[in-house]
Motif scaffolding. Structure first.
Motif, PDB file in Angstrom:
ATOM      1  N   UNK A   1       0.845  -1.199   0.000  1.00 31.74           N
ATOM      2  CA  UNK A   1       0.000   0.000   0.000  1.00 31.74           C
ATOM      3  C   UNK A   1       0.876   1.243   0.000  1.00 31.74           C
ATOM      4  N   UNK A   2       0.239   2.389  -0.074  1.00 32.36           N
ATOM      5  CA  UNK A   2       0.933   3.666   0.030  1.00 32.36           C
ATOM      6  C   UNK A   2       0.730   4.235   1.412  1.00 32.36           C
ATOM      7  N   UNK A   3       1.750   4.900   1.938  1.00 30.73           N
ATOM      8  CA  UNK A   3       1.614   5.615   3.195  1.00 30.73           C
ATOM      9  C   UNK A   3       2.221   7.001   3.053  1.00 30.73           C
ATOM     10  N   UNK A   4       1.543   7.959   3.643  1.00 31.30           N
ATOM     11  CA  UNK A   4       1.995   9.342   3.584  1.00 31.30           C
ATOM     12  C   UNK A   4       3.259   9.534   4.408  1.00 31.30           C
ATOM     13  N   UNK A   5       3.767  10.731   4.365  1.00 30.75           N
ATOM     14  CA  UNK A   5       4.827  11.117   5.290  1.00 30.75           C
ATOM     15  C   UNK A   5       4.268  11.045   6.716  1.00 30.75           C
ATOM     16  N   UNK A   6       5.144  10.785   7.677  1.00 30.77           N
ATOM     17  CA  UNK A   6       4.687  10.739   9.056  1.00 30.77           C
ATOM     18  C   UNK A   6       4.314  12.120   9.570  1.00 30.77           C
ATOM     19  N   UNK A   7       3.273  12.175  10.380  1.00 30.23           N
ATOM     20  CA  UNK A   7       2.865  13.449  10.955  1.00 30.23           C
ATOM     21  C   UNK A   7       2.842  13.416  12.482  1.00 30.23           C
ATOM     22  N   UNK A   8       3.028  12.235  13.091  1.00 25.27           N
ATOM     23  CA  UNK A   8       3.145  12.116  14.541  1.00 25.27           C
ATOM     24  C   UNK A   8       4.202  11.072  14.858  1.00 25.27           C
ATOM     25  N   UNK A   9       5.051  11.368  15.831  1.00 31.63           N
ATOM     26  CA  UNK A   9       6.001  10.366  16.307  1.00 31.63           C
ATOM     27  C   UNK A   9       5.294   9.442  17.287  1.00 31.63           C
ATOM     28  N   UNK A  10       5.649   8.170  17.228  1.00 32.39           N
ATOM     29  CA  UNK A  10       4.966   7.191  18.062  1.00 32.39           C
ATOM     30  C   UNK A  10       5.948   6.140  18.548  1.00 32.39           C
ATOM     31  N   UNK A  11       5.508   5.273  19.413  1.00 29.62           N
ATOM     32  CA  UNK A  11       6.348   4.199  19.915  1.00 29.62           C
ATOM     33  C   UNK A  11       5.578   3.338  20.905  1.00 29.62           C
ATOM     34  N   UNK A  12       5.959   2.089  21.024  1.00 26.57           N
ATOM     35  CA  UNK A  12       5.285   1.166  21.936  1.00 26.57           C
ATOM     36  C   UNK A  12       5.658   1.465  23.385  1.00 26.57           C
ATOM     37  N   UNK A  13       4.640   1.439  24.232  1.00 25.37           N
ATOM     38  CA  UNK A  13       4.848   1.592  25.661  1.00 25.37           C
ATOM     39  C   UNK A  13       3.797   0.757  26.381  1.00 25.37           C
ATOM     40  N   UNK A  14       3.617   0.983  27.682  1.00 28.13           N
ATOM     41  CA  UNK A  14       2.678   0.169  28.444  1.00 28.13           C
ATOM     42  C   UNK A  14       1.760   1.032  29.301  1.00 28.13           C
ATOM     43  N   UNK A  15       0.606   0.454  29.604  1.00 26.88           N
ATOM     44  CA  UNK A  15      -0.257   0.927  30.686  1.00 26.88           C
ATOM     45  C   UNK A  15      -0.284  -0.162  31.746  1.00 26.88           C
ATOM     46  N   UNK A  16      -0.272   0.248  32.999  1.00 24.39           N
ATOM     47  CA  UNK A  16      -0.406  -0.703  34.100  1.00 24.39           C
ATOM     48  C   UNK A  16      -1.147  -0.006  35.234  1.00 24.39           C
ATOM     49  N   UNK A  17      -1.465  -0.735  36.286  1.00 32.96           N
ATOM     50  CA  UNK A  17      -2.059  -0.098  37.455  1.00 32.96           C
ATOM     51  C   UNK A  17      -1.015   0.775  38.142  1.00 32.96           C
ATOM     52  N   UNK A  18      -1.469   1.910  38.636  1.00 29.34           N
ATOM     53  CA  UNK A  18      -0.550   2.863  39.264  1.00 29.34           C
ATOM     54  C   UNK A  18       0.220   2.212  40.415  1.00 29.34           C
ATOM     55  N   UNK A  19      -0.428   1.363  41.179  1.00 28.51           N
ATOM     56  CA  UNK A  19       0.228   0.719  42.316  1.00 28.51           C
ATOM     57  C   UNK A  19       1.307  -0.272  41.888  1.00 28.51           C
ATOM     58  N   UNK A  20       1.275  -0.689  40.600  1.00 26.09           N
ATOM     59  CA  UNK A  20       2.256  -1.651  40.101  1.00 26.09           C
ATOM     60  C   UNK A  20       3.345  -1.015  39.255  1.00 26.09           C
ATOM     61  N   UNK A  21       3.331   0.302  39.136  1.00 27.10           N
ATOM     62  CA  UNK A  21       4.249   0.965  38.214  1.00 27.10           C
ATOM     63  C   UNK A  21       5.710   0.674  38.532  1.00 27.10           C
ATOM     64  N   UNK A  22       6.025   0.522  39.803  1.00 24.31           N
ATOM     65  CA  UNK A  22       7.412   0.269  40.202  1.00 24.31           C
ATOM     66  C   UNK A  22       7.910  -1.086  39.711  1.00 24.31           C
ATOM     67  N   UNK A  23       6.997  -2.001  39.404  1.00 18.20           N
ATOM     68  CA  UNK A  23       7.380  -3.361  39.002  1.00 18.20           C
ATOM     69  C   UNK A  23       7.838  -3.446  37.556  1.00 18.20           C
TER      70      UNK A  23
END
Length: 266
Positions: free
Chosen positions: A116-138
């Motif tokens: 397929x065709x894709x345009x030029x990028x207009x937002x920088x992105x990257x994989x990260x995580x969501x977790x429970x706030x109480x578990x963030x240290x883990x």
């Protein structure tokens, strides 16, 4: 002999005229859109705050929705949104009868660009995580997540699932059909981790005090988001890229980034 030649030439001209009249006219992508008066935009509608379909109102909102409207305005046409999904996005995009382009937080990848065709990028992105706030240290490294006792939840068919399958081979992976439901499930203890992206995670952290994104400033990947189109629609691609360039130059992208809480526009 001259008469025979003239007759043969006349028959050839008439034959070519008949073929031309019977052959379908070749219409460029921009002409098709303008003749229709509507830009058909494919959207998964499950990716806050880029493109989300509110079930109560049936209306789409988000960064990419505003960008789609800008593209439509530049073309002088209305915008109509067509539902798609991450598992069927490629198949739907290749179907000329469904939509002209897709814009809903789509990562630019080599695999997509092959077919397929894709345009030029207009937002920088990257994989990260969501977790429970109480578990963030883990969860401070990929190794912390890639453990048998850690349950990771992803939506099906997209880059989040692909990343989890490749990098979290020891963790327990759960595929949940509706991406927008996963953050609440993480907060409620349905899983430990959601694989998400740096353009999505801040929205949920800001709107649910139970959640955290401890690796937001250290994403696992570095990618860009772009507009998806079919090969053969190079005319449309050129036009979309020119609109994106204009949005960079006149500050529109910067304004949208501030509006939606992004600090990583290109």
């Amino acid at each position: 002999m001259r008469k025979n030649f003239a007759n043969s030439l006349l028959k050839l001209v008439l034959l070519l005229a008949m073929v031309a009249s019977c052959s379908p006219s070749v219409t460029g992508s921009l002409d098709r859109i303008k003749e229709r008066g509507t830009l058909l935009v494919g959207s998964t509608g499950d990716y806050r705050p880029l493109s989300f379909l509110e079930p109560e109102t049936g209306l789409y909102w988000g960064f990419d929705v505003e960008l789609a409207e800008i593209i439509g305005n530049d073309l002088g046409v209305k915008v109509s949104y067509v539902p798609t999904s991450w598992p069927t996005l490629t198949e739907d995009m290749l179907n000329e009868d469904l939509f002209d382009l897709a814009i809903c937080g789509i990562t630019i990848t080599d695999a997509r660009r092959k077919i397929m065709l894709m345009s030029e990028g207009y937002l920088r992105n990257g994989k990260t995580i969501l977790c429970r706030r109480d578990d963030a240290y883990r969860f401070l490294t990929i190794d912390d997540i890639n453990q048998p006792e850690v349950t990771v939840m992803v939506n099906p068919g997209g880059q989040n699932e692909a990343f989890a399958r490749e990098h979290l081979t020891r963790a327990c992976i759960i595929v949940h059909q509706r991406n927008e439901e996963i953050p609440a499930l993480i907060a409620e203890g349905g899983a430990d981790i959601m694989i998400t992206e740096i353009v999505e995670a801040p929205y949920y952290v800001q709107n649910d005090s139970r959640l955290a994104a401890p690796l937001l400033d250290k994403p696992f990947t570095d990618s860009k988001i772009g507009v998806l189109m079919r090969k053969g629609d190079e005319e449309l691609l050129e036009k979309v890229n020119s609109i994106l360039d204009k949005c960079r130059e006149d500050g529109t992208l910067e304004r949208l980034c501030k509006q939606y809480g992004f600090n990583h526009n290109l």
